[in-house]
Design an enzyme around this catalytic site. Structure first.
Site, PDB file in Angstrom:
ATOM      1  N   TYR A 104       0.760  -1.133  -0.030  1.00 24.93           N
ATOM      2  CA  TYR A 104      -0.035   0.047  -0.158  1.00 24.93           C
ATOM      3  C   TYR A 104       0.960   1.180   0.164  1.00 24.93           C
ATOM      4  O   TYR A 104       1.873   1.443   0.912  1.00 24.93           O
ATOM      5  CB  TYR A 104      -0.790   0.121   1.342  1.00 24.93           C
ATOM      6  CG  TYR A 104      -1.688   1.030   1.707  1.00 24.93           C
ATOM      7  CD1 TYR A 104      -1.522   1.560   2.806  1.00 24.93           C
ATOM      8  CD2 TYR A 104      -2.504   1.786   0.676  1.00 24.93           C
ATOM      9  CE1 TYR A 104      -2.326   2.524   3.240  1.00 24.93           C
ATOM     10  CE2 TYR A 104      -3.328   2.931   1.265  1.00 24.93           C
ATOM     11  CZ  TYR A 104      -3.250   3.393   2.472  1.00 24.93           C
ATOM     12  OH  TYR A 104      -3.946   4.475   2.828  1.00 24.93           O
ATOM     13  N   ASP A 189      -2.180  -6.212   9.176  1.00 20.88           N
ATOM     14  CA  ASP A 189      -3.076  -5.106   8.896  1.00 20.88           C
ATOM     15  C   ASP A 189      -4.232  -5.945   8.231  1.00 20.88           C
ATOM     16  O   ASP A 189      -4.121  -6.308   7.013  1.00 20.88           O
ATOM     17  CB  ASP A 189      -2.615  -3.956   7.971  1.00 20.88           C
ATOM     18  CG  ASP A 189      -3.669  -3.067   7.702  1.00 20.88           C
ATOM     19  OD1 ASP A 189      -3.396  -1.819   6.864  1.00 20.88           O
ATOM     20  OD2 ASP A 189      -4.762  -3.360   7.802  1.00 20.88           O
ATOM     21  N   ILE A 191      -7.163  -5.076   7.417  1.00 25.08           N
ATOM     22  CA  ILE A 191      -8.255  -3.797   6.935  1.00 25.08           C
ATOM     23  C   ILE A 191      -9.470  -4.637   6.168  1.00 25.08           C
ATOM     24  O   ILE A 191     -10.522  -4.186   5.656  1.00 25.08           O
ATOM     25  CB  ILE A 191      -7.889  -2.864   6.576  1.00 25.08           C
ATOM     26  CG1 ILE A 191      -8.654  -1.598   6.370  1.00 25.08           C
ATOM     27  CG2 ILE A 191      -6.881  -2.836   4.978  1.00 25.08           C
ATOM     28  CD1 ILE A 191      -8.191  -0.300   6.122  1.00 25.08           C
ATOM     29  N   LYS A 227     -12.955  -0.532   4.899  1.00 28.76           N
ATOM     30  CA  LYS A 227     -13.082  -1.355   3.386  1.00 28.76           C
ATOM     31  C   LYS A 227     -14.101  -2.386   3.663  1.00 28.76           C
ATOM     32  O   LYS A 227     -14.907  -2.587   2.730  1.00 28.76           O
ATOM     33  CB  LYS A 227     -11.798  -1.972   3.377  1.00 28.76           C
ATOM     34  CG  LYS A 227     -10.510  -0.911   3.059  1.00 28.76           C
ATOM     35  CD  LYS A 227     -10.552   0.129   2.167  1.00 28.76           C
ATOM     36  CE  LYS A 227      -9.480   1.130   2.270  1.00 28.76           C
ATOM     37  NZ  LYS A 227      -9.310   2.006   1.280  1.00 28.76           N
TER      38      LYS A 227
END
Lengths: 369, 371
Positions: A104, A189, A191, A227
């Site tokens: 990311y 992470d 997410i 998300k």
């Protein structure tokens, strides 16, 4: 507009729930009697009902295969805030975190800007479908230590952004054993946890933390509703750590990025509604799967292949054959401009994710009608 | 419970507004799903335009229209806690210092220093002149820092002051700005209590001083922190702002605000509320009035017991002098007395030493946080 990794597919379900539950808002006539208590509430522990609802939702988003302790749930200003906070808690300026690439793009800002922490990438390649391997991590770790760097931990996103792939259980277990052996931290992470739409279930790091060979004090999860639920505007970031000191530190730091109590209150109500959550997760997964299918099929017809993926809000598209000069990042950027200007599609070039191979692009499929 | 500086005196005004206008409901009732969808997806660090406009307008009203605020200079953060930290990250490097007049809000020790690595060098103020900042005290603080080889980056004041409950005089503000120009440093004014001044005319915001200055190199040093936590009594909603006259600071602060944005749900609801001029005019007027009355009641009551307070004109608290009750004129003496008050009287007030006051025996008493 395929550049932004947003999930717009199930906002209708959320809106409907809100309309049917006016008491969940402290600003409606039905809910205003709670207004002053909620508006006044700035305790960095967060509303108890909110933490319970989040813990519950996180468990359901992982198919009920794990449970989360509300006392370990710490708020932050979105996952952006959560990632930065965990860096502040675990590392000093100059320390290093290993991060598998492609990663990311905003990690360069979130993990490094104000913290002074360095990212050393663990490069993954198309030769094995960009799969993260323990060997690659070991090698990157060794190289970093040899250059006298103080490696504090490993951080990766699972499901992956930008790849949309999930890590298999064996590799995850081995990575967890590796960090335990080297006594470094692991931040996962998650997410995109609930964006799995096909194939194997996500194996959350929460599932392997109970292994006897694992030092749980080294394991931390970053989460968010941006998300999975498509609510980036509400800034709901979560730091979940199995390490009591880290929970305590992150909680104090959360003063710099608490979730609005108005938002906590509403979500506490919404996420404790089991029938809503169950239906939402199922519908979301289904709609993402359909979109993904239509998209990849369309691309295939145009002779474009994508990395096989079973999660996320995007696909990792292979346009290497369209590069003017093979293996050239300059050509990648040229191609990117053409796509943006002529085809008018906002996609993201692989180089912005620190990908070492030119020609890959991330395309989002869940962000428009 | 007089330890916490909360403002609970005007919740009824907010509640009746919400009941009547239902600003949140309008978002979901909107035709199609655009309204809700747009809001839920909105994570732009510029912040909702109409919310910034509403904040600018509200800030102007708090200053009786004596200063104008440009919505494009408003950067949103999750509370003043975040705003103060963020500004410190931008204006100073680790080991640099900000000069802060004492007594000051204890939270600054964490907010300005913890993750930033920046130091606080106190500007000592005392009761001989009602704790106002003097040029001598400023120079002394600056010299202390320089002697220790510490680079001073700015002065940070809270106006109206916490814990004094008093506004900073206009002359002092002008002197402060002069000092900052001479030393080539910044001036940060935390005006979180600007709407809690009992008589509007008694408050001079640094914004008013800047209005009349054309020299950009002077204006660019000035930054204002604001929040709705005190004036509107909404600390839970996490609404803070940085207002800077410096374009670079605005730009950088905006990017940094990514770590601490205000919930779009909250921005939307408050944009509605704060653009309702009839409501805000009424609110500001009544809130000031109620705070003033509470203040007068408490000061009268204390006076009857032989206890004097610093003459205050703002805020949610008064600065009470119990020096004459100390066993010893020391920090220990003060904490001993505090212990007695906490345990025997069950009154949760804050000791001056926690605010780094250089005189012992002063205590902050909050009056706006219970019925």
């Amino acid at each position: 507009q395929m550049g932004l990794a947003e999930n717009q597919l199930c906002l209708d379900l959320i809106k409907e729930w809100i309309k049917e539950n006016p008491k969940a808002s402290v600003c409606t006539p039905e809910g205003v009697h709670q207004f002053s208590d909620i508006a006044n509430f700035q305790d960095y522990h967060g509303l108890k009902e909110f933490r319970q609802a989040i813990a519950h939702f996180m468990g359901k988003a992982r198919g009920g295969r794990v449970t989360f302790d509300p006392e370990r749930i710490v708020m932050s200003g979105g996952a952006t805030g959560a990632n930065e906070t965990i860096m502040f808690c675990l590392a000093d300026p100059g320390d290093v975190f290993l991060v598998p690439s492609p990663y990311y793009a905003a990690f360069d800002r979130d993990l490094r800007w104000r913290t002074g922490v360095e990212i050393v990438p663990v490069h993954c390649s198309s030769s094995n479908n960009f799969k993260l391997t323990v060997e690659a991590v070991e090698w990157a770790y060794k190289k970093a230590v040899e250059s006298n760097k103080n490696v504090k931990g490993l951080l990766f996103t699972n499901p992956s952004n930008p790849l949309g792939t999930i890590l298999d259980k064996d590799t995850l277990k081995n990575l967890v054993r590796f960090v335990t052996k080297k006594n470094i931290h692991l931040v996962v992470d998650e997410i995109y946890a609930a964006t799995v739409f096909a194939g194997e279930n996500l194996v959350s790091v929460a599932e392997v933390v109970k292994d006897s060979e694992v030092n749980a004090d080294l394991i931390h999860i970053v989460y968010s509703l941006s998300k999975d639920m498509g609510l980036p505007g509400f800034r709901v970031g979560i730091v979940y750590s199995y390490n009591d000191s880290v929970v305590s530190c992150a909680r104090k730091m959360s003063s710099f990025g608490l979730v609005s109590s108005q938002t906590q209150f509403m979500l506490a109500s919404m996420l404790s509604d089991d029938s809503f959550v169950g239906n939402f997760l199922m519908e979301s997964s289904k709609r993402l799967g359909i979109r993904h299918g239509v998209f990849t099929l369309g691309l295939k017809k145009a002779g474009i292949n994508c990395l096989i993926s079973t999660a996320g809000l995007f696909v990792w598209m292979d346009l290497r054959h369209l590069l003017r000069v093979r293996n050239s990042f300059e050509s990648e950027i040229e191609l990117w401009h053409i796509i943006i200007d002529k085809v008018k599609l906002n996609v993201s070039p692989g180089s912005s994710f620190q990908c070492t191979e030119p020609g890959w692009f991330r395309v989002c499929f869940a962000n428009m009608d | 419970q007089m330890g916490q500086a909360e403002n609970q005196v005007s919740f009824d005004l907010l509640e009746s507004y919400l009941e009547k206008k239902n600003p949140e409901g309008s978002l979901w009732e909107s035709k199609g799903s655009r309204g809700f969808r747009e809001n839920a997806l909105f994570q732009d660090y510029h912040g909702l335009k109409n919310f910034r406009q509403a904040m600018a307008s509200f800030m102007e009203k708090n200053r009786g229209g004596k200063a104008r605020f440009d919505p494009d200079r408003i950067v949103l953060t999750a509370g003043a806690t975040a705003a103060n930290e963020l500004l410190t990250f931008i204006l100073a490097n680790p080991n640099d210092a900000l000069l802060v007049p004492t007594p000051y809000y204890p939270g600054f020790d964490r907010d300005l220093r913890w993750r930033t690595g920046v130091r606080i060098v106190p500007i000592h103020c005392d009761s001989s002149n009602h704790f106002q900042i003097t040029p001598e005290a400023l120079e002394a603080a600056y010299k202390t820092a320089r002697d220790a080889n510490i680079r001073v980056r700015g002065v940070l004041i809270t106006n109206p002051s916490n814990p004094l409950g008093a506004t900073v005089q206009k002359k002092v503000l002008e002197d402060l700005l002069d000092f900052c120009v001479r030393k080539n440093i910044h001036l940060v004014s935390d005006e979180i209590y600007s709407g809690s001044v009992f008589h509007a005319s008694e408050f001079t915001s640094v914004a008013e001083i800047v209005e009349n200055i054309d020299d950009v190199s002077v204006k660019e040093r000035v930054h204002i922190v604001y929040s709705l936590s005190k004036d509107l009594g909404l600390p839970g909603f996490r609404v803070g702002t940085i207002y800077s006259y410096n374009d670079n600071v605005v730009r950088t602060a905006r990017r940094m605000s990514s770590f601490t944005l205000v919930s779009s749900q909250t921005q939307h609801m408050l944009a509605s509320m704060l653009s309702d001029e009839e409501f805000t005019d009424k609110y500001i007027r009544i809130n000031r009035e109620r705070l003033r009355r509470r203040y007068e009641t408490i000061v009268e009551g204390l006076k009857k017991e032989g206890i004097e307070c610093l003459k205050g004109n703002a805020g949610l608290f008064c600065w009470m002098n119990l020096g004459f009750l100390l066993n010893t004129n020391t920090k220990e003496g003060e904490l001993e007395l505090w212990d007695v008050i906490l345990k025997e009287l069950e009154l949760n007030i804050s000791p001056g030493s926690s605010c780094h006051c250089s005189e012992f025996g002063w205590f902050r008493v909050c009056f706006a946080n219970m019925d």
